[in-house]
Scaffold this motif. Structure first.
Motif, PDB file in Angstrom:
ATOM      1  N   ALA A  20      -6.638   3.641 -10.767  1.00 13.24           N
ATOM      2  CA  ALA A  20      -8.117   3.390 -11.654  1.00 13.24           C
ATOM      3  C   ALA A  20      -8.781   3.262 -11.297  1.00 13.24           C
ATOM      4  O   ALA A  20      -9.348   3.641 -10.043  1.00 13.24           O
ATOM      5  N   ILE A  43     -11.320  -5.712  -9.109  1.00 11.66           N
ATOM      6  CA  ILE A  43     -10.314  -5.976  -8.867  1.00 11.66           C
ATOM      7  C   ILE A  43     -10.302  -6.762  -7.820  1.00 11.66           C
ATOM      8  O   ILE A  43      -9.771  -7.498  -7.471  1.00 11.66           O
ATOM      9  N   THR A  44     -11.148  -5.951  -7.413  1.00  9.11           N
ATOM     10  CA  THR A  44     -10.338  -6.437  -4.999  1.00  9.11           C
ATOM     11  C   THR A  44     -11.086  -7.180  -4.940  1.00  9.11           C
ATOM     12  O   THR A  44     -11.144  -8.449  -4.661  1.00  9.11           O
ATOM     13  N   ARG A  82     -11.295  -0.935  -9.460  1.00 10.72           N
ATOM     14  CA  ARG A  82     -10.709  -1.200  -8.535  1.00 10.72           C
ATOM     15  C   ARG A  82     -11.129  -2.237  -7.624  1.00 10.72           C
ATOM     16  O   ARG A  82     -10.874  -2.991  -7.222  1.00 10.72           O
ATOM     17  N   GLN A 105       0.478   9.128 -10.214  1.00 12.39           N
ATOM     18  CA  GLN A 105       0.060   7.592 -10.655  1.00 12.39           C
ATOM     19  C   GLN A 105      -1.597   8.129 -10.908  1.00 12.39           C
ATOM     20  O   GLN A 105      -2.674   8.656 -10.457  1.00 12.39           O
ATOM     21  N   PRO A 106      -1.701   7.644 -12.312  1.00 11.79           N
ATOM     22  CA  PRO A 106      -3.036   7.493 -12.322  1.00 11.79           C
ATOM     23  C   PRO A 106      -4.035   6.274 -11.701  1.00 11.79           C
ATOM     24  O   PRO A 106      -3.624   5.036 -12.128  1.00 11.79           O
ATOM     25  N   ALA A 119     -12.474  -9.421  -7.231  1.00 12.27           N
ATOM     26  CA  ALA A 119     -11.708 -11.417  -8.123  1.00 12.27           C
ATOM     27  C   ALA A 119     -10.438 -11.660  -7.647  1.00 12.27           C
ATOM     28  O   ALA A 119     -10.733 -13.131  -7.157  1.00 12.27           O
ATOM     29  N   SER A 120      -9.740 -10.352  -6.592  1.00 13.95           N
ATOM     30  CA  SER A 120      -9.022 -11.331  -5.809  1.00 13.95           C
ATOM     31  C   SER A 120      -9.587 -12.138  -4.999  1.00 13.95           C
ATOM     32  O   SER A 120      -9.298 -13.528  -4.528  1.00 13.95           O
ATOM     33  N   LEU A 121     -10.694 -11.687  -4.249  1.00 14.75           N
ATOM     34  CA  LEU A 121     -11.014 -12.387  -2.696  1.00 14.75           C
ATOM     35  C   LEU A 121     -11.697 -13.181  -3.303  1.00 14.75           C
ATOM     36  O   LEU A 121     -11.679 -14.328  -2.489  1.00 14.75           O
ATOM     37  N   ALA A 156       1.051  -1.163  -0.035  1.00 14.23           N
ATOM     38  CA  ALA A 156      -0.189  -0.108   0.291  1.00 14.23           C
ATOM     39  C   ALA A 156       1.139   1.497  -0.170  1.00 14.23           C
ATOM     40  O   ALA A 156       0.261   2.509  -0.283  1.00 14.23           O
TER      41      ALA A 156
END
Lengths: 95, 334
Positions: free
Chosen positions: B99, B107-108, B104, B96-97, B110-112, B26
């Motif tokens: 997302a 993606i979170t 986001r 940083q650009p 999906a990871s979970l 992070a």
């Protein structure tokens, strides 16, 4: 399944998820490389948790050998990735 | 009481490990991420020790935490002038650009979902029946003929020697890629008196420890990988102290040195073939000696590979392989 195996496999899966999410979301190359390493460590944790047999019994040596191989391969992949990143940065700053 | 103590240790350790992983990823600052990642690796080594995996713990501390951290730290660039370079290297001083929040969230989730499905699969497989012991039984039944008494070394260098051969080939491929990427980083400034004294003490001890780890791997936790990493650590210390010559062979011998790991392994395997045995099938009487020979070659190859990775590329010309001539204005170093 032993409590320790449960705990550590669970944490291994969580590490995998943390690393995957960071690898997806981060745009910096170094952060992505660290995220991939964290994912690898998650997988290692799952493997070693599976190999654990309790405090009195000898653990299963085959997953340990797999993880040892995995650690060395992970560091060599990291080294190559860092060399590529360095070259990428050099190429971009020459433009 | 014992189980309760272990449970508390496990929970605390895992909270710390997961917390460090999250914090490392992070963080926006590259240096902080890398330091947190090194701490994560060291705690992971403690976790491996707790799970009765001492060989893996040694390797994780030396390679996973130590050398990976050194590689990452060496790769952090000082922020460059052009935004393109900064974006590519993930420089934290440039915004940083981010997302979009929707992406986001996806993606979170999906990871979970991946973690959840893995947990479900693991519990489905292991909740009622313990993990299959067939391979472990096979190892312990045959360990007498393997030539070593450490089961992990037996698996690595005898029962599954083919995997280790391919692993050394992966190392070789990585280092060839690194050599192809360009020249090594410039040498650091010559160290002051304190660090120099530390180096004078530590490097011989590290070399001695590497030899010990190589030898003891046959009957206790240790082995070629841990020994190679310790040798590489000695080289990294010399490099950080400003030495140009860090124990690597000169340009003529460099490529043979990094190929010797795979080379000796292959040679032993082919000799076994020529003797009518299966590839890498050591005769039990010679197994211990052959394993030691292979491990020694592997240790040198691993150390050379990791050092070259730390250097970042092809070492500079042969002229730079002598000790850097001291500046006449400098006070003499000890």
């Amino acid at each position: 399944m032993l409590t320790a195996q449960w705990l550590y496999s669970l944490s291994g899966c969580v590490l995998l998820a943390i690393g995957l999410r960071a690898a997806w979301l981060h745009t910096g190359l170094l952060h992505r490389i660290i995220a991939l390493n964290v994912m690898g460590s998650g997988v290692f944790m799952i493997l070693i948790a599976i190999a654990y047999r309790g405090p009195g019994t000898a653990p299963d040596p085959v997953p340990h050998a797999l993880v040892l191989t995995g650690i060395v391969v992970a560091v060599s992949a990291t080294a190559l990735a860092l060399a590529l990143a360095r070259r990428l940065t050099a190429e971009h700053s020459d433009e | 009481m014992n189980t309760l103590a272990f449970l508390i240790i496990d929970i605390l350790l895992l909270i710390a490990i997961l917390g460090l992983a999250w914090a490392a990823l992070a963080s926006r600052d590259e240096r902080r991420s890398t330091i947190l990642f090194m701490a994560f690796g060291l705690l992971l080594a403690i976790a491996w020790g707790r799970l009765m995996a001492p060989d893996v713990a040694l390797a994780e501390a030396a390679i996973g935490a130590g050398l990976s951290g050194a590689l990452l730290l060496a790769a952090i660039r000082i922020p460059g002038p052009s935004p393109t370079a900064a974006e590519v290297s993930g420089d934290s001083t440039v915004a940083q650009p981010k997302a979009q929040p929707a992406l986001r969230g996806v993606i979170t989730v999906a990871s979970l979902a991946l973690a959840g499905s893995l947990i479900w699969a693991l519990s489905d497989a292991f909740l009622d029946n313990p993990p299959n012991d067939a391979l472990a039984q096979a190892v312990f039944a045959n360990i007498e003929t393997s030539g070593v008494s450490n089961p992990v070394t037996a698996v690595l260098l005898n029962f599954r020697a083919y995997d280790t051969l391919l692993e050394l080939a992966v190392l070789l491929t990585a280092v060839l890629g690194i050599l192809a990427m360009g020249q090594a980083r410039p040498v650091y400034a010559h160290a002051g008196i304190i660090f120099n004294s530390l180096v004078h003490w530590m490097v011989p001890l590290l070399i001695l420890t590497a030899g010990y780890l190589l030898w003891v791997g046959a009957h206790a936790p240790g082995g070629a990988f841990q020994a190679g990493a310790t040798l590489a650590a000695a080289g990294v210390m010399l490099r950080l102290a400003g030495r140009d010559r860090i124990g690597l062979p000169g340009p003529a011998l460099l490529r043979p040195a990094i190929a010797v790991g795979v080379g000796v392994f292959l040679l032993v395997g082919l000799i076994m073939l020529a003797l009518g045995r299966p590839f890498l099938g050591y005769p039990p009487a010679w197994a211990g000696t052959l394993i030691l020979i292979i491990e020694s070659a592997a240790m040198l190859a691993i150390a050379a590979t990791l050092l070259l990775a730390f250097l970042g590329g092809e070492p500079r010309s042969a002229a730079s392989f002598s000790m850097t001539a001291p500046n006449p204005a400098e006070k003499p170093q000890c």
